[in-house]
Design an enzyme around this catalytic site. Sequence first.
Site, PDB file in Angstrom:
ATOM      1  CB  SER A 142      -7.993   0.260   6.046  1.00 23.90           C
ATOM      2  OG  SER A 142      -8.648   1.456   6.185  1.00 23.90           O
ATOM      3  CB  SER A 184      -8.213   3.258   3.160  1.00 25.09           C
ATOM      4  OG  SER A 184      -7.274   2.690   4.146  1.00 25.09           O
ATOM      5  CE  LYS A 226      -3.903   1.854   2.870  1.00 27.48           C
ATOM      6  NZ  LYS A 226      -4.800   1.332   4.231  1.00 27.48           N
TER       7      LYS A 226
END
Lengths: 542, 535
Positions: free
Chosen positions: A231, A207, A76
Amino acid sequence: MLSLSVRQISRKLQDGVIVPSDVCTACLYQAEKLKKLNIFVRLTKEVAEHQAKESDVRYTNGNVRSLLDGIPVAVKDNYCTRNIETTCSSRMLESFKPPYNATVVQKLQDAGAVLLGKCNMDEFAMGSGTVDSIHGPTKNIWQSGEKYTLLRNVGERATSVEQVQGCNSTHGSKMVYQELHHLSSHSNKEGSSSPSEEGDWFIAGGSSGGSAVAVASGAVFAALGSDTGGSTRNPAAYCGVVGLKPSYGLLSRHGLIPLVNSMDVPGILTRTVDDAATLLNILAGHDLLDSTTVQDSFIPLDLSQDIDISRIRIGIPKEYNCPGMSDEVMETWSGVADILERAGAEVVQVSMPHTPSSIACYSVLNQCEVASNMARYDGIEFGLRTAENRSTEELYASTRSQGFNETVRGRILAGNYFLLQRNYPHYFLQALKVRRLIAQDFTHAWSSGIDVLLTPTTLTDAPRYSQFISRDNREQCASQDYCTQPANMAGCPAVTLPIKLSKQGLPLSLQLMGQSYREDVLLAVAKWIETAVDFPRLQLET
Amino acid sequence: MILLYSEGKSVFTFALPALLIRAWTCRNFSVNNNDAKHFLSRKVKSYVSPTSTYTTETKFKNKKQSYWKSVVGLEIHAQITSTSKLFSQAGTEFGVPVNANVSFFDAAIPGTLPMLNRRCVEAGVLTALALSCRVNPVSFFDRKHYFYSDLPAGYQITQHRVPLAQEGVLEFHVFTPGSHHKPYSKKSCIKQLQLEQDSGKSLHDEEACRSLVDLNRAGIPLMELVFEPDLEDGEEAAALVKELMLILQRLGTCSCKMEEGALRVDANVSVHHEGEPLGVRTEVKNIGSVRAVGHAIQYEIHRQVKDYRYMPEPNLPPLRVLLNDQPAVPNTYRDHINVQCLRRKLPELPSETRAKLTNKYGISPESAAILVNENVLLQHFYDIMEEKKSRDPKLSTNILIMELLTILNKKKLSLEASPFPSHTLGEIVDLLQSEKINLVTARKILQEIISGNSMSPSEVVEKYEWTQITNPSEIEKVCTAVIEQNPKLVEQFCSGKTKVFNSLVGKAAKITENRANMATVVQVLTAKLRKIQNP
């Protein structure tokens, strides 16, 4: 090949059937092909090719570093990667090249993994859809219009697969499972509900949406997300992959650009529970650079022995059945509970009365820490600096208003309000007390003999983009994080795993939560369920 | 569990470019060494010497006399002596190039986390023990927020809720040489001792329209000592600071080099009518230095944003120290700092040294204070007394605090640069004590040696034949000669002008080249003159 698990591809590499460079090339090709899904913020092609070549040599010389050696992974974009842009999907860090590697990134590298790229996310991980990013939204692979086949293990070994053709295929002749029927018929004009409709699609969740789609689509075999309120688990659930949020303090946060320090944990996204354990074994352990990591030495998990499910006590917390939960999710939940019960596990209803307070409590704690953590983005030492030159204060103001999106600015404002001396006791301290009560709900469950808690991960299958953005970021998070957030409050480990497909042909997932630092029990149960439900693997057509 | 790192190689230090930051700028520019030096000379906070505290505060004393009463409370920031910073492994040396001692953490690079320096906690505990503080078994770190370019994270990590130690006391003597006040003893209570990080330094150059930031100081470990407002004036404040400096230097926990910013004193002064309750703290005074431009701005910001929006530092677990030797569960506390163990390591404190000097050696409290104030003098004293137990402590003290200091002063040399080893000074004491020489000769010997003569004092005496004349018959001769050669003075004396006696003594000294035992001279001369007066 690209839909194999880490274990499977590692076996092929060790057997010399294929070399890391070829795997890397295939993954890069796949990633390029799926560009319109907007999985990656940046593909690190040169790094990947270099690392793959080095791995080739290790396989030739027989000094393979780990099960991950030569296997493409993605991280990420909130993990610092040395000399590689790390944007947090924010204008503020658009040109930020960290001078160091996050500890978990370094551990992946030391294990021989090949870094394929940095994945899209909501700005500073504030979101649950991967739609609030300067790089644009990430789209779910499921029902995206890409042609794919579903592979299902029949029997015990992965060698035998049933092929099921996915979206856009004209023939569904090989389909054997009723619930998959909608998959094939999807392209057959279902009218307004068609996801391929112009400008609409199913969201990836967030996310860590980029990481989840990267794993689901075969672009990489595993990826790092981060998990503060869900997330990692939320996009994993929507994308049909395994998402593990380890216990707080088990993995180092050094180099993970923080959202809420007291709840952030690096998350692991893989296609199988075994793979999640493999990554956990590589990443876990005390880190001098993160004082909140536990010092006890980590004992690597071994999931090779099947557990005796009849000795496991599974709690079903009734408060997780909340308004807005779809019938399909409810059915999936009770369905798996039934499977467990039939197999001899003790399934009991438990009460975790403070669950509904978790979101409100979280929003206070989140915003306070956000206000504090974001204070460093002033345009001085790194990141965006606007051309404002009237004064230092004007520079701060202009940099921060241009660098952050509305959600981030809103949370900073609210957080600073909560932290004002006169408000502190009424918001922050109060929230801490509620957090303790939520954590106590868990302790009570464990002390009553519960081994793991079984809940849904999300209230529905993946929403459509159009539907999702009709609500603001705060409302989105409030419903998206409902089931996942409490585990972050308590710091306990949780894993989501896909169970079956919804009527829309989207993954439906469930969550297991366990006692802190008992990932062994948690993942053993998860693996048992994984085997029992046999969720199909998605393979893109070439 | 608290995790502490031990100082070692600074693996994470990185060098930012010499010109790190332009917070706002009109044109490109570069920093040359002169800029850097100039920059380093700028002061972030007031660097105050005890003397200047005194001068400023006298004004308040004057006010006090006109029915106002002043109350002074001190806040002292002492830099903990350590090789690396409080939360990072960057170095702490003074005077290195701008931004040379900056780790990623110090520059607030995203994703970096604080690591508590074990040495700093030990120093804090040691200091707390020396100041009779109650050490908290668990203390916490907090974030204190404010925006300023030399505070890269936008917050300072400090101890706001529960500090490392509380409720101490510092006892000191208020004694100003030359003042008409009698020396007295005073106690000031310590509210708390907390660990915190220092900020960087900013320079605002209005003309060139630019700001510069040096982060070398950012993250430097500090102990903040907050004293209760129980002082009455600047003299007391100065005496407190002086005593604290002695203690910290003795402990080795702070260099107390004010010129390097290692010790900074802020005073909160309240003025109120006698008998009425204390007013709100009226002023934060940074006494003793003209505030730098940068500081003025920083002060304004501090003043305007008084709400620091404190919150717990989530990246540092509670700081636990072990108060008792025996943990309930063995090995549980293996990494914790052992307070009892540190207590046993406490050195002799200045007050104890002074008591020893007065009790064991019979030295006056004033002389004892001077010896203790100057560690080099104290060491000389111990060496001299150690070498020969028979040496007279008072004589030795006088040689040190009168003769040695005088000649060094004259030559503008510091004690550290003194050319006199202890054994040389001891030999002079011996020569004096055995009356081989007198005080004047002792001074000549010191002069001789400081001018480069490498001989020992005895050799100097021998070479120049400076041995004291003590033989009564020889002195008798000298006195006779003086009387014979100065009939006018003798006449004046006899006619009642007894003041001229000193001149006659001086003549005797001159004749003998200051070698005569002057006590004997005085004795003999008096007798002889009396005989002339009353034949």
